[in-house]
Scaffold this active site. Sequence first.
Site, short mmCIF file in Angstrom:
data_model
loop_
_atom_site.label_atom_id
_atom_site.label_comp_id
_atom_site.label_asym_id
_atom_site.label_seq_id
_atom_site.Cartn_x
_atom_site.Cartn_y
_atom_site.Cartn_z
N GLY A 47 0.90 -7.07 -3.10
CA GLY A 47 0.62 -7.37 -1.70
C GLY A 47 -0.07 -6.19 -1.04
N GLU A 143 5.41 -6.90 3.45
CA GLU A 143 4.04 -6.82 3.99
C GLU A 143 4.04 -6.92 5.52
OE1 GLU A 143 1.87 -5.66 2.16
OE2 GLU A 143 2.95 -5.98 0.29
NI NI Z 1 3.67 -1.76 0.99
#
Ligand code: NI
Length: 174
Positions: A47, A143
């Site tokens: 991510g 994230e």
């Molecule tokens: Ni990160």
Amino acid sequence: MAVRQILKIGNPQLLQKAAPVTAFNNQELDDIISDMFDTMSAQDGAGLAAPQIGISLRIVIFGLEENPRYPDAETVPTTILINPQIMALSDSIDEDWEGCLSVPNMRGLVPRYSHIRYAGFDPQGVSLDRSVQGFHARVVQHEVDHLEGILYPQRIRDMRMFGYESELPQEEEE
Ligand code: NI
């Protein structure tokens, strides 16, 4: 498109709250996302959030098919998530190991909600709404934290469970 430099822990830009995206379906947005994918792929990440490449906008990407950094992880569909919102679906918390491209070579044991619902938009402005659990839920929470200026070490409850990947004991099979 290009692999961009990833900002590392200590950089004040990683501590800023990112701004919402206000215009969808345009070349500028597509170029940012394309650079994010190039950068994430170059590092075998699962991510990446836009602030990690110095862009203070509420854009995250994630996805995991087979990844050498996470050999045992469940797969997660490749997703672009803009202006995300997260809701915990229960009080249940899991602790598991995380890494971050902004905290290279390190791992930490991080508590996250086990089950979440998340919503947001794709680059065309089409809304997306999913209920997920496990590693998928963990990646999204990690994230989206970046958009609030939070890095995973701030979430670790026991700092003995933080260290260099090369030094930490190997995880036992469950
Ligand atoms: Ni990160």
